[in-house]
Write an enzyme that holds these catalytic residues in place. Structure first.
Site, PDB file in Angstrom:
ATOM      1  N   ASP A  56     -11.569 -18.219  22.114  1.00  0.00           N
ATOM      2  CA  ASP A  56     -11.418 -17.122  21.142  1.00  0.00           C
ATOM      3  C   ASP A  56     -12.436 -17.186  20.015  1.00  0.00           C
ATOM      4  O   ASP A  56     -12.481 -16.288  19.175  1.00  0.00           O
ATOM      5  CB  ASP A  56     -10.004 -17.135  20.538  1.00  0.00           C
ATOM      6  CG  ASP A  56      -8.963 -16.780  21.572  1.00  0.00           C
ATOM      7  OD1 ASP A  56      -7.765 -16.997  21.295  1.00  0.00           O
ATOM      8  OD2 ASP A  56      -9.331 -16.323  22.666  1.00  0.00           O
ATOM      9  N   LYS A 105      -1.690 -15.280  14.648  1.00  0.00           N
ATOM     10  CA  LYS A 105      -1.204 -14.198  15.531  1.00  0.00           C
ATOM     11  C   LYS A 105      -0.627 -14.799  16.800  1.00  0.00           C
ATOM     12  O   LYS A 105       0.486 -14.448  17.213  1.00  0.00           O
ATOM     13  CB  LYS A 105      -2.363 -13.262  15.879  1.00  0.00           C
ATOM     14  CG  LYS A 105      -2.077 -12.327  17.049  1.00  0.00           C
ATOM     15  CD  LYS A 105      -3.226 -11.416  17.387  1.00  0.00           C
ATOM     16  CE  LYS A 105      -4.249 -12.022  18.306  1.00  0.00           C
ATOM     17  NZ  LYS A 105      -3.922 -12.054  19.730  1.00  0.00           N
ATOM     18  N   ASN A 106      -1.359 -15.714  17.418  1.00  0.00           N
ATOM     19  CA  ASN A 106      -0.945 -16.212  18.735  1.00  0.00           C
ATOM     20  C   ASN A 106       0.226 -17.187  18.669  1.00  0.00           C
ATOM     21  O   ASN A 106       0.832 -17.491  19.687  1.00  0.00           O
ATOM     22  CB  ASN A 106      -2.138 -16.821  19.465  1.00  0.00           C
ATOM     23  CG  ASN A 106      -3.124 -15.745  19.877  1.00  0.00           C
ATOM     24  OD1 ASN A 106      -2.817 -14.549  19.801  1.00  0.00           O
ATOM     25  ND2 ASN A 106      -4.315 -16.145  20.272  1.00  0.00           N
ATOM     26  N   CYS A 157      -7.064  -6.683  31.289  1.00  0.00           N
ATOM     27  CA  CYS A 157      -7.613  -6.189  30.020  1.00  0.00           C
ATOM     28  C   CYS A 157      -9.123  -6.383  30.096  1.00  0.00           C
ATOM     29  O   CYS A 157      -9.661  -6.846  31.098  1.00  0.00           O
ATOM     30  CB  CYS A 157      -7.008  -6.945  28.840  1.00  0.00           C
ATOM     31  SG  CYS A 157      -7.660  -8.597  28.698  1.00  0.00           S
TER      32      CYS A 157
HETATM   33  C1  EPZ Z   1      -3.589 -16.959  25.123  1.00  0.00           C
HETATM   34  O1  EPZ Z   1      -3.685 -16.016  26.181  1.00  0.00           O
HETATM   35  C2  EPZ Z   1      -4.087 -16.245  23.880  1.00  0.00           C
HETATM   36  N1  EPZ Z   1      -3.246 -15.081  23.599  1.00  0.00           N
HETATM   37  C3  EPZ Z   1      -5.532 -15.778  24.088  1.00  0.00           C
HETATM   38  O2  EPZ Z   1      -5.985 -15.192  22.876  1.00  0.00           O
HETATM   39  C4  EPZ Z   1      -6.388 -17.010  24.390  1.00  0.00           C
HETATM   40  O3  EPZ Z   1      -7.719 -16.594  24.649  1.00  0.00           O
HETATM   41  C5  EPZ Z   1      -5.826 -17.744  25.606  1.00  0.00           C
HETATM   42  O4  EPZ Z   1      -4.436 -18.095  25.371  1.00  0.00           O
HETATM   43  C6  EPZ Z   1      -6.588 -19.024  25.906  1.00  0.00           C
HETATM   44  O5  EPZ Z   1      -6.551 -19.870  24.798  1.00  0.00           O
HETATM   45  C7  EPZ Z   1      -2.030 -15.278  23.017  1.00  0.00           C
HETATM   46  O6  EPZ Z   1      -1.628 -16.393  22.732  1.00  0.00           O
HETATM   47  C8  EPZ Z   1      -1.218 -14.055  22.745  1.00  0.00           C
HETATM   48  P1  EPZ Z   1      -3.903 -18.427  29.351  1.00  0.00           P
HETATM   49  P2  EPZ Z   1      -2.994 -16.348  27.624  1.00  0.00           P
HETATM   50  O7  EPZ Z   1      -2.659 -18.186  30.096  1.00  0.00           O
HETATM   51  O8  EPZ Z   1      -1.768 -17.137  27.412  1.00  0.00           O
HETATM   52  C9  EPZ Z   1      -5.456 -17.734  33.753  1.00  0.00           C
HETATM   53  C10 EPZ Z   1      -6.925 -13.542  21.506  1.00  0.00           C
HETATM   54  O9  EPZ Z   1      -8.085 -13.108  21.399  1.00  0.00           O
HETATM   55  N2  EPZ Z   1      -4.035 -17.491  34.084  1.00  0.00           N
HETATM   56  O10 EPZ Z   1      -4.097 -19.756  28.669  1.00  0.00           O
HETATM   57  O11 EPZ Z   1      -2.926 -15.102  28.390  1.00  0.00           O
HETATM   58  C11 EPZ Z   1      -6.044 -16.667  32.853  1.00  0.00           C
HETATM   59  O12 EPZ Z   1      -6.495 -15.564  33.607  1.00  0.00           O
HETATM   60  C12 EPZ Z   1      -6.342 -13.799  22.878  1.00  0.00           C
HETATM   61  O13 EPZ Z   1      -6.167 -13.822  20.535  1.00  0.00           O
HETATM   62  C13 EPZ Z   1      -3.664 -17.370  35.414  1.00  0.00           C
HETATM   63  O14 EPZ Z   1      -4.488 -17.450  36.325  1.00  0.00           O
HETATM   64  O15 EPZ Z   1      -4.121 -17.292  28.258  1.00  0.00           O
HETATM   65  C14 EPZ Z   1      -7.159 -17.388  32.173  1.00  0.00           C
HETATM   66  O16 EPZ Z   1      -8.290 -17.390  33.023  1.00  0.00           O
HETATM   67  C15 EPZ Z   1      -7.308 -13.434  23.989  1.00  0.00           C
HETATM   68  N3  EPZ Z   1      -2.356 -17.152  35.711  1.00  0.00           N
HETATM   69  C16 EPZ Z   1      -6.632 -18.814  32.024  1.00  0.00           C
HETATM   70  O17 EPZ Z   1      -5.547 -18.921  32.962  1.00  0.00           O
HETATM   71  C17 EPZ Z   1      -1.398 -17.054  34.732  1.00  0.00           C
HETATM   72  O18 EPZ Z   1      -0.215 -16.874  35.060  1.00  0.00           O
HETATM   73  C18 EPZ Z   1      -6.078 -19.130  30.647  1.00  0.00           C
HETATM   74  O19 EPZ Z   1      -5.130 -18.117  30.325  1.00  0.00           O
HETATM   75  C19 EPZ Z   1      -1.803 -17.178  33.390  1.00  0.00           C
HETATM   76  C20 EPZ Z   1      -3.128 -17.408  33.082  1.00  0.00           C
END
Ligand code: EPZ
Length: 423
Positions: A309, A22-23, A118
């Site tokens: 995840d 999915k991701n 979310c």
């Molecule tokens: C991706 O989300 C995945 N989703 C998530 O899977 C997964 O948990 C996550 O990566 C971590 O591996 C998809 O790929 C669609 P991040 P993403 O940016 O990209 C902070 C699932 O269950 N952050 O790596 O949103 C954020 O708040 C989902 O399939 C900022 O502060 O995750 C988090 O604490 C859930 N500023 C950390 O970084 C930003 O601009 C990691 O987030 C972006 C993120």
């Protein structure tokens, strides 16, 4: 809203096919916006999130045709006639923000709603925006929307991510393929989904080096062509179903599974006493009768560390382990919402901030429970597989976002599980 009824039963035996990720698919699909030529994805998963991304791309003017029951997505964005990603779609799926970089790179302007938070956290997108600004984007926040411009096109630049971000790396990587000059992304995410995206972009004509490491270098090109690309195997679905025989005992072969996609998870699972063997078709996971799961400590980290995840699913397993486990969630600020639901099933879990201490009990007891997010919902189903009696997991629309036909896949291995359609 449908529910899933799970009844604790004996060991599981059989095979489970693992779908495309999915991701990965959610970032590969927006890549079609980078080119006027067709992009076809094979091994695509059949999930509601993919249908949401399809609707978003179509709202922008892209053509997306789902073939072979959804396993093939034939896309073409010859004419992008709308550059606004509406809040109504973006609020339902955060990955919608991934259309920002491609639209900006291709046409020099885009308006994308901020996704909002979310259940698992605030989920800001500041790093997406800072990375694009490093490529020359001019951004303005107005009424909940990001108004992005790149007069004269994006220019290559260097950006070091202060923390690892999968989505921000993906947005910047896609945008950089059409930026004039060289882009260097430092402290970039290393997830297999990033590697898959880079391989797809390279098939389209992009010049990328270093994907899978913390430093990715991109030489911008004038235009990208079309491609056909197979979506990488879903390592999170893989890990989720590897846990099923760990919960129930028995032997289950995960078809298409590759250990290299989740080595840290495999090592932790083996520490609990579960056996993992690599076969010609995938991974064979077994736990012999009488071998009790042993407690282990888990800390979630960016790849190649233990995936956040899979944290909820592992916590559910450790609820009946011998001993006490400590789980530390270092990626998201609120990702223990499955704990109160597992406690309803008799689990002993103490949550303090980003730590959860799980004291193993002999067996959980079935109960009505509620899913709060995608991975929490599947952790409750796994818990129900081995619990005494019946467990009803409600709000399974969360589940359908990320797991294709979960009741079919588990029933095929002997699980007593069925979907109860809402009246
Ligand atoms: C991706 O989300 C995945 N989703 C998530 O899977 C997964 O948990 C996550 O990566 C971590 O591996 C998809 O790929 C669609 P991040 P993403 O940016 O990209 C902070 C699932 O269950 N952050 O790596 O949103 C954020 O708040 C989902 O399939 C900022 O502060 O995750 C988090 O604490 C859930 N500023 C950390 O970084 C930003 O601009 C990691 O987030 C972006 C993120």
């Amino acid at each position: 809203m449908d529910s899933i009824l799970v009844t604790g039963n004996g060991p599981l035996n059989g095979q489970i096919p693992i779908a495309g990720a999915k991701n990965a698919c959610l970032t590969l699909m927006p890549a079609t916006l980078l080119s006027e030529e067709p992009l076809t994805l094979t091994n695509a998963p059949r999930l509601s999130d993919i249908r949401t991304m399809t609707a978003l791309l179509q709202s922008l003017g892209a053509e997306v045709t789902s073939l072979q029951g959804g396993k093939v997505l034939a896309m073409s964005s010859h004419d992008i006639n709308n550059h606004k990603a509406d809040y109504e779609i973006v609020r339902k799926m955060r990955a919608s923000i991934l259309v920002l970089g491609p639209m900006l790179a291709r046409d020099g302007h885009a308006v994308v709603s901020l996704p909002g938070g979310c259940a698992i956290g605030a989920r800001p997108v500041d790093l997406h925006l800072k990375a694009l600004e490093a490529l020359g984007a001019e951004l303005e926040l107005k009424e909940g929307y990001v108004h992005a411009k790149a007069p004269g096109g994006l220019k290559g630049g260097t950006f070091e991510f202060p923390i690892v971000s999968v989505g921000a790396t993906e947005n910047a990587l896609m945008a950089a393929t059409l930026a004039k000059g060289t882009t260097v992304l430092k402290n970039a995410a290393r997830e297999p989904e990033i590697v898959d995206l880079a391989q797809c972009l390279r098939r389209m004509g992009a010049q990328i080096d270093g994907e899978g490491t913390s430093t990715i270098t991109i030489q911008g090109v004038d235009r990208l062509g079309g491609a056909t690309h197979p979506v990488v195997t879903d390592r999170i679905e893989l890990g989720t179903y590897m846990l099923a025989p760990a919960f129930c005992g028995g032997r289950v072969e995960l078809l298409g599974g590759k250990r290299s996609l989740l080595e840290a998870f495999c090592q932790k699972l083996e520490q609990t006493g579960v056996t993992i063997e690599e076969t010609e078709k995938g991974l064979l996971v077994s736990r012999a009768e009488g071998v009790r799961v042993q407690a282990v400590d888990v800390t979630t980290e960016p790849f190649p560390g233990f995936p956040t995840d899979l944290q909820a699913q592992m916590m559910a397993l450790l609820c009946t382990a011998e001993g006490t486990s400590v789980l530390e969630e270092k990626i998201f600020e609120n990702r223990f919402m499955h704990a109160p639901e597992l406690i309803r099933m008799g689990a002993k879990i103490d949550v303090h901030g980003g730590h959860a201490t799980v004291t193993g009990v002999d067996r959980l007891k079935g109960a009505p429970v509620m899913a709060t997010d995608l991975r929490a919902s599947v952790s409750l189903i796994l818990a129900g597989l081995a619990a005494e009696g019946e467990t009803v997991v409600s709000r399974v629309y969360h589940l359908d976002r990320g797991y294709e036909r979960v009741e079919e896949k588990l029933s095929a291995c002997g699980a007593k599980i069925e979907r109860i359609a809402s009246t």
